[in-house]
Design a protein around this motif. Structure first.
Motif, PDB file in Angstrom:
ATOM      1  N   THR A   4       0.836  -1.209   0.000  1.00 34.53           N
ATOM      2  CA  THR A   4       0.000   0.000   0.000  1.00 34.53           C
ATOM      3  C   THR A   4       0.865   1.251   0.000  1.00 34.53           C
ATOM      4  N   GLN A  30      -9.623   0.359 -11.883  1.00 27.22           N
ATOM      5  CA  GLN A  30      -9.111  -0.883 -12.465  1.00 27.22           C
ATOM      6  C   GLN A  30      -7.952  -0.604 -13.412  1.00 27.22           C
ATOM      7  N   ALA A  33      -4.842   0.510 -11.370  1.00 30.49           N
ATOM      8  CA  ALA A  33      -4.276  -0.647 -10.677  1.00 30.49           C
ATOM      9  C   ALA A  33      -3.467  -1.512 -11.637  1.00 30.49           C
ATOM     10  N   ALA A  34      -3.995  -1.693 -12.844  1.00 28.72           N
ATOM     11  CA  ALA A  34      -3.293  -2.511 -13.835  1.00 28.72           C
ATOM     12  C   ALA A  34      -1.995  -1.839 -14.277  1.00 28.72           C
ATOM     13  N   LEU A  38      -0.844  -3.453  -9.423  1.00 31.49           N
ATOM     14  CA  LEU A  38      -1.376  -3.674  -8.091  1.00 31.49           C
ATOM     15  C   LEU A  38      -2.789  -4.229  -8.154  1.00 31.49           C
ATOM     16  N   SER A  39      -3.225  -4.827  -7.053  1.00 31.92           N
ATOM     17  CA  SER A  39      -4.610  -5.273  -6.976  1.00 31.92           C
ATOM     18  C   SER A  39      -5.515  -4.066  -6.769  1.00 31.92           C
ATOM     19  N   ARG A  40      -6.790  -4.231  -7.073  1.00 25.83           N
ATOM     20  CA  ARG A  40      -7.726  -3.123  -6.898  1.00 25.83           C
ATOM     21  C   ARG A  40      -7.884  -2.776  -5.421  1.00 25.83           C
ATOM     22  N   ASN A  41      -7.797  -3.792  -4.540  1.00 29.26           N
ATOM     23  CA  ASN A  41      -7.911  -3.525  -3.104  1.00 29.26           C
ATOM     24  C   ASN A  41      -6.763  -2.646  -2.607  1.00 29.26           C
ATOM     25  N   LEU A  42      -5.551  -2.950  -3.064  1.00 29.59           N
ATOM     26  CA  LEU A  42      -4.403  -2.142  -2.673  1.00 29.59           C
ATOM     27  C   LEU A  42      -4.537  -0.724  -3.215  1.00 29.59           C
TER      28      LEU A  42
END
Length: 243
Positions: A4, A30, A33-34, A38-42
């Motif tokens: 994070t 999205q 993040a891509a 990173l993941s979308r949650n992060l």
């Protein structure tokens, strides 16, 4: 660094390097993040942290934007942090004020407009009228200094001093409650600052401001040396081991 933290650092870098200038809209979650791997949650956690820091703002139904990044906005959290400082840090903040405020007052002497001086004089007049009301006197005391620093046209300096003075404000109220002569001296010191500003004399303005802040600092040092409680400090618990 956590993932994070790395996401936060990357978004800050994008802003710093101009990829996301003030007022810019961030790509969809999205997509961003891509791009950052990173993941979308992060990514969501990183955005939340930057919203709290006033770097980003979420506009419901529209998206996430970079804020104006104005000093007054980015440094807003400083006031909350300063309010949590306890004990002898009141004196440390007064020392910080002594370093910054005289220089700011000197700068105001060279930059203040007639309108600025009128606002400063208004609060000085209100201080004279409030000599018997410590809280009201202290309120106009703070407004007087706020108007002086505003006259510098330096928003960063004004924001920093506002947050520092906010913490020392209680110390000045406490001083007024315990020192019967404080009101008269305080008004005299503010009158000296105002006269120097009207004269457009930066050296005199700096000296007058330094004398004023030094008075409060010396008073605090004296009372701390006597072991008295400062506003905002945790209350001392009695030592029952000696009873």
């Amino acid at each position: 660094m956590s993932l994070t933290d790395k996401a936060i650092a990357r978004i800050r870098q994008m802003i710093r390097e101009g990829e996301l200038p003030p007022g810019a809209k961030l790509p969809p979650e999205q997509q961003l993040a891509a791009e950052l791997g990173l993941s979308r949650n992060l990514m969501r956690e990183a955005v939340k942290a930057l919203v709290v820091a006033r770097v980003l703002e979420i506009r419901r139904g529209d998206g996430t934007y970079v804020t104006s990044l104005a000093p007054g906005l980015l440094l807003e959290g400083l006031g909350g942090a300063v309010e949590l400082l306890q004990g002898d840090t009141v004196l440390e903040l007064t020392e910080v004020r002594r370093l910054f405020e005289p220089a700011a007052t000197a700068l105001a002497a060279t930059r203040s407009t007639d309108e600025d001086l009128a606002e400063i004089e208004r609060h000085l007049s209100a201080m004279r009228d409030a000599q018997d009301d410590v809280e009201l006197l202290t309120c106009h005391d703070a407004a007087f200094h706020r108007a002086v620093v505003h006259a510098t046209g330096n928003e960063t300096l004004a924001t920093l001093l506002e947050h520092v003075s906010g913490r020392t404000l209680r110390a000045r109220v406490w001083r007024g409650l315990t020192d019967a002569d404080a009101a008269r001296r305080t008004i005299a010191e503010h009158e000296a600052i105002y006269r120097a500003l009207v004269a457009r004399d930066p050296n005199l303005a700096q000296a007058a401001a330094l004398m004023h802040v030094n008075t409060t600092e010396c008073w605090l040092r004296e009372h701390l040396a006597e072991g008295e409680q400062t506003p905002g400090a945790p209350r001392r618990q009695p030592d029952h081991s000696r009873s």
